[in-house]
Design a protein around this motif. Structure first.
Motif, PDB file in Angstrom:
ATOM      1  N   UNK A  38     -32.022  27.786   5.703  1.00  0.00           N
ATOM      2  CA  UNK A  38     -31.404  26.873   4.749  1.00  0.00           C
ATOM      3  C   UNK A  38     -29.944  27.215   4.469  1.00  0.00           C
ATOM      4  N   UNK A  39     -29.487  28.368   4.983  1.00  0.00           N
ATOM      5  CA  UNK A  39     -28.105  28.833   4.803  1.00  0.00           C
ATOM      6  C   UNK A  39     -27.781  29.002   3.310  1.00  0.00           C
ATOM      7  N   UNK A  40     -28.721  29.661   2.610  1.00  0.00           N
ATOM      8  CA  UNK A  40     -28.583  29.873   1.169  1.00  0.00           C
ATOM      9  C   UNK A  40     -28.570  31.361   0.851  1.00  0.00           C
ATOM     10  N   UNK A  41     -28.034  31.683  -0.314  1.00  0.00           N
ATOM     11  CA  UNK A  41     -28.097  33.046  -0.831  1.00  0.00           C
ATOM     12  C   UNK A  41     -29.322  33.244  -1.713  1.00  0.00           C
ATOM     13  N   UNK A  42     -29.844  32.146  -2.284  1.00  0.00           N
ATOM     14  CA  UNK A  42     -31.027  32.213  -3.144  1.00  0.00           C
ATOM     15  C   UNK A  42     -31.792  30.899  -3.034  1.00  0.00           C
ATOM     16  N   UNK A  43     -33.111  30.977  -3.132  1.00  0.00           N
ATOM     17  CA  UNK A  43     -33.949  29.787  -3.102  1.00  0.00           C
ATOM     18  C   UNK A  43     -34.086  29.234  -4.517  1.00  0.00           C
ATOM     19  N   UNK A  44     -33.838  27.938  -4.681  1.00  0.00           N
ATOM     20  CA  UNK A  44     -33.990  27.319  -6.006  1.00  0.00           C
ATOM     21  C   UNK A  44     -35.428  27.414  -6.491  1.00  0.00           C
ATOM     22  N   UNK A  45     -36.361  27.058  -5.609  1.00  0.00           N
ATOM     23  CA  UNK A  45     -37.783  27.079  -5.960  1.00  0.00           C
ATOM     24  C   UNK A  45     -38.582  27.512  -4.738  1.00  0.00           C
ATOM     25  N   UNK A  46     -39.374  28.558  -4.911  1.00  0.00           N
ATOM     26  CA  UNK A  46     -40.264  29.045  -3.860  1.00  0.00           C
ATOM     27  C   UNK A  46     -41.698  28.749  -4.274  1.00  0.00           C
ATOM     28  N   UNK A  47     -42.425  28.019  -3.416  1.00  0.00           N
ATOM     29  CA  UNK A  47     -43.784  27.621  -3.735  1.00  0.00           C
ATOM     30  C   UNK A  47     -44.792  28.308  -2.809  1.00  0.00           C
ATOM     31  N   UNK A  48     -45.872  28.777  -3.387  1.00  0.00           N
ATOM     32  CA  UNK A  48     -46.995  29.304  -2.616  1.00  0.00           C
ATOM     33  C   UNK A  48     -47.710  28.112  -2.011  1.00  0.00           C
TER      34      UNK A  48
END
Length: 315
Positions: A117-127
């Motif tokens: 995703x070319x991100x430094x942090x994930x907005x929302x991580x879902x199981x």
């Protein structure tokens, strides 16, 4: 367009979200292959320009994460909120993953998603397809650690069925969101799960509102083993026609104006369909008389609502 607060997070989200499985791999009736990356990127950027700021993806969605990464790399000011997932896939008879093995498994998935995703942090991580047996102190420690390290901002779960959803909500964890299935034919979760989400201030994300294309003009292409479902789809189409509506617009409006919903997902690879869904939202809730007719059509047979058939062209 009005925006909703995403559960206990500080994220403001459009009530419509874009699901991107169809951009990453063949999906749905006919197993239609995704268009080119360039066309997918055009649709993604158009959705953001139109006000849709919540995108749903997953490592299991083929190249979906990579395409989203390409679409918004270098444009932080117009990047949507991106919700991705991780999966724990184990044989039924094996003990649940725990301890360091669990931490490494989840972190590996997160690291790859950040790269894609070319991100430094994930907005929302879902199981992804969460089950209660995996929710343990080790699980919570892993998720909290990812947040402390700045890799993940918020986390939630996607589930099938009432039991798994209730297990997640009753676990005592800081789940910001719960994503589950819902449509005008599949209303099994309205009685217990949806009110439980509201009680716990957990954002409810609705998916499969078109039943993988069944609540559209594709219903006539269903395999023969889904004849019973096809019959119900025809009934919904008749109600839509009598009300002067298209079936997809009726299906979208029914789900989007569920009083418990925070975000209603739709999947597409088309700017035209994106615009049609936005128009449907702007038209508001369905008339009461249409809702009354639809109340007679609900289905409770899980084999029809979540089929796993082998016929070619079904996903």
């Amino acid at each position: 367009m009005n925006y909703n607060n995403l559960g206990t997070s500080n994220l403001q989200v459009c009530p419509l979200g874009l699901g991107t499985v169809q951009m990453g791999l063949p999906y749905g009736i006919g197993l239609t292959s995704p268009p080119s990356d360039q066309e997918c990127i055009r649709v993604l950027r158009h959705a953001v320009d139109a006000g849709i700021n919540y995108f749903d993806t997953a490592p299991l969605y083929g190249r979906s994460e990579e395409i989203i990464g390409k679409a918004f790399s270098g444009t932080p000011n117009c990047r949507p909120i991106i919700a991705t997932k991780f999966t724990i896939d184990q044989p039924e008879d094996s003990p649940p993953l725990c301890g360091k093995a669990l931490q490494q498994h989840i972190e590996k998935s997160v690291t790859q998603s950040l790269t894609n995703l070319r991100l430094d942090a994930l907005d929302l991580l879902q199981f992804h397809n969460a089950e209660g047996k995996f929710i343990s102190p080790d699980f919570f420690e892993t998720m909290h650690n990812l947040c402390r390290r700045g890799m993940v901002k918020y986390w939630g779960a996607t589930t099938y069925g009432e039991a798994n959803g209730m297990d997640i909500l009753s676990s005592g964890g800081d789940f910001s969101t719960l994503q589950t299935t819902y449509s005008l034919l599949d209303r099994r979760l309205e009685k217990r799960l949806f009110p439980a989400c509201k009680e716990r201030d957990t954002a409810l994300i609705l998916r499969s509102v078109f039943l993988k294309g069944i609540l559209s003009d594709q219903a006539e292409a269903l395999p023969t083993e889904l004849a019973d479902l096809q019959s119900e789809a025809r009934k919904t189409a008749q109600i839509a026609a009598a009300a002067g509506l298209t079936l997809p617009k009726m299906a979208l409006r029914f789900a989007a104006f569920c009083p418990y919903a925070t975000v209603t997902l739709f999947g597409t690879t088309s700017i035209g369909e994106t615009n049609a869904n936005i128009e449907a939202l702007e038209e508001g809730p369905l008339p009461a008389e249409v809702i009354e007719q639809l109340n007679e059509l609900r289905i409770d047979d899980e084999q029809l609502l979540a089929p796993a058939y082998s016929s070619p062209g079904w996903a």
